[in-house]
Motif scaffolding. Sequence first.
Motif, short mmCIF file in Angstrom:
data_model
loop_
_atom_site.label_atom_id
_atom_site.label_comp_id
_atom_site.label_asym_id
_atom_site.label_seq_id
_atom_site.Cartn_x
_atom_site.Cartn_y
_atom_site.Cartn_z
N LEU A 112 0.81 -1.21 0.00
CA LEU A 112 0.00 0.00 0.00
C LEU A 112 0.85 1.27 0.00
CD1 LEU A 112 -2.81 -1.01 2.53
CD2 LEU A 112 -2.99 -0.84 0.04
N LEU A 113 1.97 1.25 0.72
CA LEU A 113 2.76 2.46 0.88
C LEU A 113 3.87 2.60 -0.16
CD1 LEU A 113 3.09 2.62 4.77
CD2 LEU A 113 1.35 3.64 3.28
N ALA A 114 4.52 1.51 -0.54
CA ALA A 114 5.64 1.57 -1.48
C ALA A 114 5.22 1.22 -2.90
CB ALA A 114 6.76 0.63 -1.02
N VAL A 115 4.52 0.08 -3.06
CA VAL A 115 4.14 -0.38 -4.40
C VAL A 115 3.11 0.55 -5.02
CG1 VAL A 115 3.11 -2.26 -5.73
CG2 VAL A 115 4.68 -2.77 -3.85
N MET A 116 2.08 0.90 -4.27
CA MET A 116 1.01 1.72 -4.84
C MET A 116 1.45 3.16 -5.06
SD MET A 116 -3.00 1.67 -3.77
CE MET A 116 -2.89 2.77 -2.36
N SER A 117 2.46 3.62 -4.33
CA SER A 117 2.92 5.01 -4.51
C SER A 117 3.76 5.16 -5.77
CB SER A 117 3.73 5.45 -3.30
OG SER A 117 4.92 4.69 -3.16
N LEU A 118 4.39 4.07 -6.24
CA LEU A 118 5.29 4.15 -7.38
C LEU A 118 4.63 4.66 -8.66
CD1 LEU A 118 8.14 3.65 -8.45
CD2 LEU A 118 7.51 1.26 -8.87
N PRO A 119 3.46 4.14 -9.06
CA PRO A 119 2.83 4.64 -10.30
C PRO A 119 2.55 6.14 -10.27
CG PRO A 119 1.79 2.62 -9.58
CD PRO A 119 2.69 3.05 -8.47
N GLY A 120 2.10 6.67 -9.13
CA GLY A 120 1.79 8.09 -9.04
C GLY A 120 3.01 8.97 -9.17
N LEU A 121 4.19 8.45 -8.81
CA LEU A 121 5.42 9.20 -8.97
C LEU A 121 5.82 9.32 -10.44
CD1 LEU A 121 7.58 7.74 -6.05
CD2 LEU A 121 6.41 9.95 -6.12
N ILE A 122 5.41 8.34 -11.24
CA ILE A 122 5.77 8.33 -12.66
C ILE A 122 4.84 9.23 -13.46
CG2 ILE A 122 5.96 6.85 -14.71
CD1 ILE A 122 6.73 4.57 -12.80
N GLN A 123 3.54 9.07 -13.25
CA GLN A 123 2.56 9.93 -13.91
C GLN A 123 1.21 9.76 -13.21
OE1 GLN A 123 1.40 8.87 -17.93
NE2 GLN A 123 2.02 6.74 -17.62
N PRO A 124 0.36 10.82 -13.20
CA PRO A 124 -0.96 10.72 -12.56
C PRO A 124 -1.79 9.62 -13.21
CG PRO A 124 -0.40 13.00 -13.02
CD PRO A 124 0.63 12.17 -13.73
N ILE A 125 -2.55 8.92 -12.39
CA ILE A 125 -3.33 7.79 -12.87
C ILE A 125 -4.80 7.96 -12.47
CG2 ILE A 125 -3.74 5.31 -12.58
CD1 ILE A 125 -0.76 4.95 -12.25
N ASP A 126 -5.68 7.81 -13.44
CA ASP A 126 -7.11 7.76 -13.19
C ASP A 126 -7.57 6.31 -13.38
OD1 ASP A 126 -7.65 10.61 -12.79
OD2 ASP A 126 -7.12 10.79 -14.91
N PHE A 127 -8.45 5.84 -12.51
CA PHE A 127 -8.88 4.45 -12.61
C PHE A 127 -10.38 4.36 -12.41
CE2 PHE A 127 -7.42 5.45 -8.36
CZ PHE A 127 -8.45 5.02 -7.54
N GLU A 128 -10.95 3.23 -12.83
CA GLU A 128 -12.39 3.03 -12.77
C GLU A 128 -12.87 2.81 -11.34
OE1 GLU A 128 -13.26 -0.24 -15.28
OE2 GLU A 128 -12.64 0.77 -17.13
N ALA A 129 -14.14 3.12 -11.13
CA ALA A 129 -14.73 2.94 -9.80
C ALA A 129 -14.74 1.47 -9.38
CB ALA A 129 -16.15 3.50 -9.78
N THR A 130 -14.73 0.57 -10.37
CA THR A 130 -14.73 -0.86 -10.06
C THR A 130 -13.53 -1.25 -9.21
OG1 THR A 130 -15.81 -1.30 -12.17
CG2 THR A 130 -14.82 -3.17 -11.06
N VAL A 131 -12.38 -0.66 -9.51
CA VAL A 131 -11.18 -0.96 -8.74
C VAL A 131 -11.36 -0.59 -7.28
CG1 VAL A 131 -8.72 -0.43 -8.47
CG2 VAL A 131 -9.69 -0.69 -10.76
N LEU A 132 -12.10 0.49 -7.05
CA LEU A 132 -12.29 0.97 -5.68
C LEU A 132 -13.26 0.09 -4.90
CD1 LEU A 132 -11.53 3.21 -3.68
CD2 LEU A 132 -13.48 4.52 -4.53
N TRP A 133 -14.46 -0.12 -5.45
CA TRP A 133 -15.46 -0.84 -4.66
C TRP A 133 -15.23 -2.34 -4.66
CZ3 TRP A 133 -18.47 -4.64 -6.66
CH2 TRP A 133 -18.73 -4.65 -8.03
#
Length: 318
Positions: free
Chosen positions: A247-268
Amino acid sequence: MAFAVAALLAGFIILIWSADRFVMGAAATAKNLGMSPMLIGLTVVSLGTSAPEMLVSGFAAYTDAGGLAIGNALGSNIANIGLVLGATALIAPLPVKTGLMRKELPLLLIISIGAGLILMDQRLGLVDSLLLISALVVTLYLFSRFQKSADPEEIEHEEEELPDLALKPALFWLILGLVLLAGSSRLLVWGATEIAVAMGVSDLVIGLTIVAIGTSLPELAASVASALKGHHDIAIGNVVGSNIFNLLAVMSLPGLIQPIDFEATVLWRDYGAMMLFTLSLLAFAYILERGKINRLEGSMLLAGYSGYLGLLYYMASA
């Protein structure tokens, strides 16, 4: 197809062997450096076995596959509890020590909730990633504080179970095992993906199942090997620590490269499933078995993970 099958088998064999060497090196390093097995499971083993997830997330971000990058971190956390911890508990029931229940498990819950708040706007940007990295720094500091406040008698008992190996050979097996774990897991993912494509399975199903499971294979191998050797703290600490690092290291890596928008399905769906598994882990530790994860709980976790995979397949084929 034949080469992919060979890669799958070779990756599996190397994975099993390297997991044994890696756990031996990690446990011996803990003893030589005065660290408890729990601490090294929460840090060295967890961060090392999260390397495949980091590689996949970084590559996905560069190729504009933002949903896969975030889903990989969430999906790996689901696999870590449902598959890794479930399978490990089936092999050897796992006692959850008081220190883990009072410190690391509540910390995992807080971080999981915080990650959900960051993802609530369905966007992961630079500021979000910096917040996650800041939380990672605080978490590493807390881990060091947890180690200093550990019960001396508990640490002494744990050290008696550790292998008697000098620091240099212990570090050698730790590093070699880590490299082979990451490499063999990638070989397994490639072979499994090639087989799935040849059988006509969709890319979405491959990404949400084979990739997520494949990048969790190091955690599975390391946790099972730890449980078989009697190092239960490394087995449980590996799962808890890996989920925190995902959650803290792996998920932060993509945002450092470029902003990411994702579908609501991923969230719920994916985040929601991750929270259900996390809460189930806490329920097993605090309520049902009072600090012990038995084979029944392991079966329940595996059944839940099978249900999650079934949901993914149903939604992909609908």
